[in-house]
Design a protein around this motif. Structure first.
Motif, short mmCIF file in Angstrom:
data_model
loop_
_atom_site.label_atom_id
_atom_site.label_comp_id
_atom_site.label_asym_id
_atom_site.label_seq_id
_atom_site.Cartn_x
_atom_site.Cartn_y
_atom_site.Cartn_z
N GLN A 111 37.20 -47.85 -11.31
CA GLN A 111 35.99 -47.14 -11.47
C GLN A 111 35.78 -45.49 -11.79
O GLN A 111 36.30 -45.44 -10.12
CB GLN A 111 35.38 -48.21 -11.04
CG GLN A 111 35.35 -49.58 -11.06
CD GLN A 111 34.63 -50.43 -10.46
OE1 GLN A 111 33.45 -50.35 -9.84
NE2 GLN A 111 34.18 -51.99 -11.23
N PRO A 112 34.79 -45.23 -12.08
CA PRO A 112 34.55 -43.66 -11.45
C PRO A 112 34.08 -43.48 -9.87
O PRO A 112 32.91 -44.33 -9.85
CB PRO A 112 33.45 -43.54 -12.74
CG PRO A 112 33.51 -44.62 -13.82
CD PRO A 112 34.39 -45.27 -12.88
N LEU A 113 34.93 -42.90 -9.67
CA LEU A 113 34.69 -42.62 -8.15
C LEU A 113 32.90 -41.75 -7.69
O LEU A 113 33.12 -41.57 -7.19
CB LEU A 113 35.83 -41.55 -7.36
CG LEU A 113 36.47 -41.97 -7.99
CD1 LEU A 113 37.96 -40.48 -6.99
CD2 LEU A 113 37.02 -42.72 -6.81
N GLU A 114 31.93 -41.37 -8.92
CA GLU A 114 31.21 -41.07 -8.90
C GLU A 114 30.23 -41.34 -8.72
O GLU A 114 29.14 -41.95 -8.59
CB GLU A 114 30.36 -40.26 -10.45
CG GLU A 114 31.21 -38.63 -10.86
CD GLU A 114 33.22 -38.81 -11.50
OE1 GLU A 114 32.89 -40.71 -11.42
OE2 GLU A 114 33.41 -38.62 -11.03
N GLN A 115 30.77 -43.40 -9.81
CA GLN A 115 29.84 -44.59 -9.06
C GLN A 115 30.48 -45.73 -7.64
O GLN A 115 29.44 -45.70 -7.54
CB GLN A 115 30.56 -45.33 -10.09
CG GLN A 115 29.66 -45.11 -11.02
CD GLN A 115 30.33 -46.13 -12.96
OE1 GLN A 115 30.03 -47.26 -12.24
NE2 GLN A 115 30.14 -45.88 -13.06
N ARG A 116 31.01 -45.03 -7.16
CA ARG A 116 31.54 -45.66 -6.14
C ARG A 116 31.27 -44.87 -4.43
O ARG A 116 31.64 -45.60 -3.74
CB ARG A 116 33.11 -45.80 -5.85
CG ARG A 116 33.19 -46.62 -7.41
CD ARG A 116 34.53 -47.62 -7.52
NE ARG A 116 34.87 -47.91 -6.14
CZ ARG A 116 36.83 -48.31 -5.91
NH1 ARG A 116 37.59 -46.87 -6.68
NH2 ARG A 116 37.04 -49.28 -5.07
N VAL A 117 31.29 -43.49 -4.40
CA VAL A 117 31.37 -42.38 -3.70
C VAL A 117 29.47 -41.52 -3.72
O VAL A 117 29.66 -40.38 -4.61
CB VAL A 117 32.76 -41.89 -3.23
CG1 VAL A 117 32.43 -40.73 -2.75
CG2 VAL A 117 33.52 -42.11 -3.35
N ARG A 118 29.49 -41.37 -2.68
CA ARG A 118 28.41 -40.23 -2.50
C ARG A 118 28.57 -39.03 -1.54
O ARG A 118 29.19 -39.92 -0.73
CB ARG A 118 26.61 -41.40 -1.97
CG ARG A 118 25.92 -42.13 -3.32
CD ARG A 118 25.51 -42.55 -3.12
NE ARG A 118 23.72 -41.93 -3.21
CZ ARG A 118 22.91 -42.44 -2.25
NH1 ARG A 118 22.77 -43.39 -2.10
NH2 ARG A 118 22.07 -41.16 -2.23
N VAL A 119 28.19 -38.05 -1.77
CA VAL A 119 28.36 -37.12 -0.46
C VAL A 119 27.55 -36.75 -0.46
O VAL A 119 26.57 -36.06 -1.46
CB VAL A 119 29.24 -35.96 -0.50
CG1 VAL A 119 29.97 -34.85 -0.37
CG2 VAL A 119 30.98 -36.06 -1.56
N ILE A 120 26.53 -36.29 1.02
CA ILE A 120 25.46 -36.20 1.57
C ILE A 120 25.42 -35.30 2.06
O ILE A 120 25.75 -35.29 2.75
CB ILE A 120 24.30 -37.41 2.16
CG1 ILE A 120 24.55 -38.33 0.40
CG2 ILE A 120 22.73 -36.53 2.28
CD1 ILE A 120 23.59 -39.98 1.06
N LYS A 121 24.52 -34.32 1.87
CA LYS A 121 24.68 -32.69 3.10
C LYS A 121 23.54 -32.49 3.37
O LYS A 121 22.54 -33.06 3.07
CB LYS A 121 25.49 -31.50 2.20
CG LYS A 121 27.26 -31.37 1.79
CD LYS A 121 27.59 -30.44 0.25
CE LYS A 121 28.88 -30.39 0.56
NZ LYS A 121 29.40 -29.26 -0.50
#
Length: 198
Positions: A188-198
């Motif tokens: 599955q697309p990683l954009e749907q599974r991983v969030r990076v918050i800074k």
């Protein structure tokens, strides 16, 4: 092979043979090191492992068939038997993963505020141990899969190998020399599974 390369290489293999790719001593070393260094909640070290090789490995899957025959309809049992013989019993060995419930209960008594969480933590620890061993077996040249015939086989397994009552069976991992490549794996697309918050 780097750690992440080993992680990427680890796959589920159902086509395995009774041929070994390393010595029995090396297999035991892999298991020992994984059990020793795998993380656990409060360093409780609740994991217990039984390594089955040779006739004991075969016996595990014979037990599994015997127990399943009691509950699987007769007209569907042949397919079940073929799956077990062709993908699990066909391997070189099996690893049984247990958790020592007396350790979990001790933690529950010692830290009552976390009572409901300790069984969950225990499964987290077991999962990490399973992954470590699975990946190390892959790196050694074995193919493996993770199975869950518990609780159907629990009592028979405990009786066969005199397993303590307080050991709870979590999973079974048959392994052997791969004889066919695993199926394609889709991601599955990683954009749907991983969030990076800074």
């Amino acid at each position: 092979m780097t750690f992440l390369e080993a992680v990427q290489a680890r796959r589920t293999y159902y086509s395995i043979s009774k041929e070994s790719v390393v010595s029995d001593e090396r297999i035991q070393e892999i298991v020992n090191e994984a059990v020793k260094h795998s993380p656990s909640a409060f360093n409780s070290q609740s994991a217990r492992v039984v390594l089955l090789l040779g006739k004991s490995h075969d016996r595990l899957w014979d037990i599994t068939k015997e127990e399943l025959k009691k509950i699987v309809p007769a007209d569907r049992f042949k397919a079940t038997e073929e799956k077990i013989d062709g993908a699990f019993r066909s391997g070189y060995g099996s690893i049984l993963y247990f958790e020592d419930m007396s350790v979990i209960e001790g933690l529950q008594n010692q830290f009552p505020a976390y009572k409901d969480a300790f069984p969950i933590f225990s499964h987290h620890s077991s999962g990490m141990l399973q992954f470590i061993i699975w990946t190390a077996l892959e790196e050694a040249g074995f193919g493996a899969s993770l199975q869950h015939y518990n609780p159907v086989i629990d009592n028979a397994v405990k009786a066969e190998w005199d397993i303590p009552d307080n050991w709870k069976l979590i999973a079974q991992m048959p392994f052997g020399k791969p004889v066919a490549a695993p199926g394609e794996k889709e991601f599955q697309p990683l954009e749907q599974r991983v969030r990076v918050i800074k």
